[in-house]
Design a protein around this motif. Structure first.
Motif, short mmCIF file in Angstrom:
data_model
loop_
_atom_site.label_atom_id
_atom_site.label_comp_id
_atom_site.label_asym_id
_atom_site.label_seq_id
_atom_site.Cartn_x
_atom_site.Cartn_y
_atom_site.Cartn_z
N ARG A 1 21.09 -29.05 -8.47
CA ARG A 1 21.92 -30.34 -8.29
C ARG A 1 21.19 -31.41 -8.20
NH1 ARG A 1 27.23 -30.46 -7.46
NH2 ARG A 1 27.42 -28.39 -6.41
N ARG A 2 20.11 -31.32 -7.14
CA ARG A 2 19.09 -32.31 -6.78
C ARG A 2 18.21 -32.62 -7.82
NH1 ARG A 2 18.92 -29.34 -2.15
NH2 ARG A 2 16.96 -28.28 -2.49
N ILE A 3 17.70 -31.89 -8.94
CA ILE A 3 17.10 -32.10 -9.92
C ILE A 3 17.99 -32.80 -11.00
CG2 ILE A 3 15.89 -31.31 -11.90
CD1 ILE A 3 15.00 -28.71 -10.09
N ALA A 4 19.28 -32.46 -11.14
CA ALA A 4 20.09 -33.04 -12.06
C ALA A 4 20.50 -34.36 -11.63
CB ALA A 4 21.33 -32.21 -12.50
N THR A 5 20.58 -34.73 -10.45
CA THR A 5 21.07 -36.15 -9.99
C THR A 5 19.68 -37.15 -10.14
OG1 THR A 5 20.76 -35.40 -7.83
CG2 THR A 5 23.08 -35.40 -8.90
N ASP A 6 18.70 -36.59 -10.50
CA ASP A 6 17.49 -37.45 -10.44
C ASP A 6 17.74 -38.54 -11.35
OD1 ASP A 6 14.25 -37.99 -11.10
OD2 ASP A 6 14.76 -38.13 -9.15
N PRO A 7 17.16 -39.84 -11.23
CA PRO A 7 17.54 -40.96 -12.36
C PRO A 7 16.20 -40.36 -13.37
CG PRO A 7 17.29 -41.94 -10.17
CD PRO A 7 17.12 -40.47 -9.74
N GLY A 8 17.00 -40.57 -14.66
CA GLY A 8 16.00 -40.24 -15.75
C GLY A 8 15.88 -38.80 -16.37
N PHE A 9 16.47 -37.90 -15.27
CA PHE A 9 16.32 -36.49 -15.75
C PHE A 9 17.28 -36.24 -17.06
CE2 PHE A 9 18.76 -32.41 -15.59
CZ PHE A 9 17.68 -31.66 -15.73
N PHE B 1 14.77 -29.72 -20.27
CA PHE B 1 14.41 -28.88 -19.16
C PHE B 1 14.83 -27.58 -19.34
CE2 PHE B 1 16.32 -27.11 -15.26
CZ PHE B 1 15.37 -27.29 -14.30
N ILE B 2 15.95 -27.58 -20.06
CA ILE B 2 16.53 -25.95 -20.26
C ILE B 2 15.68 -25.30 -21.57
CG2 ILE B 2 18.38 -25.01 -21.36
CD1 ILE B 2 19.05 -25.66 -18.54
N VAL B 3 15.37 -26.08 -22.46
CA VAL B 3 14.35 -25.58 -23.46
C VAL B 3 13.18 -24.89 -22.82
CG1 VAL B 3 13.19 -25.77 -25.64
CG2 VAL B 3 15.57 -26.59 -25.36
N GLU B 4 12.56 -25.64 -21.98
CA GLU B 4 11.31 -25.18 -21.47
C GLU B 4 11.49 -23.91 -20.50
OE1 GLU B 4 8.15 -24.39 -18.72
OE2 GLU B 4 10.26 -25.24 -18.01
N TYR C 1 25.16 -25.26 -20.94
CA TYR C 1 24.50 -25.87 -20.07
C TYR C 1 24.94 -27.46 -19.89
CZ TYR C 1 21.09 -22.20 -19.91
OH TYR C 1 20.55 -20.90 -19.80
N ARG C 2 25.34 -28.12 -21.01
CA ARG C 2 25.93 -29.52 -21.00
C ARG C 2 27.14 -29.46 -20.00
NH1 ARG C 2 27.27 -29.58 -25.72
NH2 ARG C 2 25.49 -30.59 -26.49
N ARG C 3 28.02 -28.35 -19.96
CA ARG C 3 29.07 -28.36 -18.99
C ARG C 3 28.66 -28.27 -17.53
NH1 ARG C 3 34.10 -26.64 -21.28
NH2 ARG C 3 34.25 -24.93 -19.58
N LEU C 4 27.31 -27.43 -17.46
CA LEU C 4 26.96 -27.25 -16.11
C LEU C 4 26.55 -28.59 -15.65
CD1 LEU C 4 25.60 -25.72 -13.79
CD2 LEU C 4 23.72 -25.24 -15.19
N PHE C 5 25.63 -29.32 -16.36
CA PHE C 5 25.16 -30.53 -15.86
C PHE C 5 26.12 -31.79 -15.36
CE2 PHE C 5 21.41 -28.23 -17.01
CZ PHE C 5 20.50 -28.56 -15.95
#
Length: 268
Positions: free
Chosen positions: A65-73, A78-81, A16-20
């Protein structure tokens, strides 16, 4: 750089780290999949799960991708939830550390412990050991942690041991033009190297130019150790410390050289 093929392996914190990382870099979807060692379909399915099926599978990665690039994300909460919501076990870096420490310990938990702790099947634990670089063989995983008699991992280990016992070391010597002037089979690296060093140019029908040493198992193809060099330049190191033969060169795209992946460009 060749990424590890993770197709079929469970998704872990490192994945997941690599994904984001890839998503915020605006990497194209196919290169995101390549970077993760997953198929495009597997990536789309995982994105679909993470966005709670809020959109169709074909659009899920763009949505993510849109979620990931949102400031403060923050990707980890998010993944744990998402894993808690779907009931899918989440394999964290702490779990990796526990597995690594146990691998090196004299007394270590056996496979039922790991399956219960991680909520996965035996082969998933074995695959994670391979990805972490703890071993290159499921047989060694079974030697360390055990396996259910008659289970999938048990049978995989049996087959791995059979293949190891059937491995043959091959010495090939060729001329400048590629003609084979010597080919012999040997039981080990040491025996192969000794045989090569014992040969002289006078022992061969034509002047030698290059030698190749390879270990092969019937039915596997060229997936095992291969090393080659100029005649007379014999290696001194143990084969575990020597480089393996490189993969075939990537195909050149029409119109120019194949574009470097973003993680390759960042390391040059």
């Amino acid at each position: 750089m060749t990424e590890i093929d993770r197709g079929g392996a469970i998704w872990c914190e490192d994945d997941y780290r690599r994904l984001f990382e890839a998503l915020v870099s605006e990497l194209p979807d196919d290169e995101v999949a390549d970077y993760l060692g997953r198929s495009p379909r597997a990536l789309a399915k995982r994105a679909h799960m993470l966005v709670c099926e809020a959109t169709g599978m074909t659009k899920a990665l763009g949505f993510l991708r849109r979620i990931a690039t949102d400031p403060g994300f923050e990707w980890e909460p998010f993944i744990v939830e998402a894993h808690q919501r779907t009931g899918i076990p989440y394999w964290s870096s702490a779990d990796d550390r526990a597995l690594i420490e146990a691998w090196a310990a004299q007394e270590r938990p056996q496979m039922p412990y790991w399956c219960e702790r991680f909520g996965v099947r035996e082969d998933a634990v074995a695959r994670r050991c391979l990805i972490l670089g703890l071993t290159s063989s499921r047989a060694e995983v079974v030697d360390r942690f055990g396996a259910s008699p008659g289970g999938v991992l048990h049978h995989q280990a049996v087959l791995a041991r059979d293949k190891a016992g059937a491995a043959v070391w091959t010495l090939v010597i060729t001329t400048v033009g590629g003609k084979v002037v010597h080919l012999s089979l040997h039981p080990s690296w040491e025996a192969t190297l000794l045989a090569g060093r014992g040969l002289t140019a006078e022992d061969l029908d034509e002047p030698p130019a290059r030698w190749t040493i390879a270990v092969r198992v019937t039915g596997e193809g060229p997936v095992r150790f291969t090393i080659s060099d100029e005649w007379g330049r014999w290696p001194e190191a143990d084969p575990a410390d020597l480089p393996w033969s490189p993969p075939p060169a990537a195909a050149v795209e029409a119109g120019g050289e194949k574009r470097a992946r973003w993680w390759q460009r960042s390391r040059t």
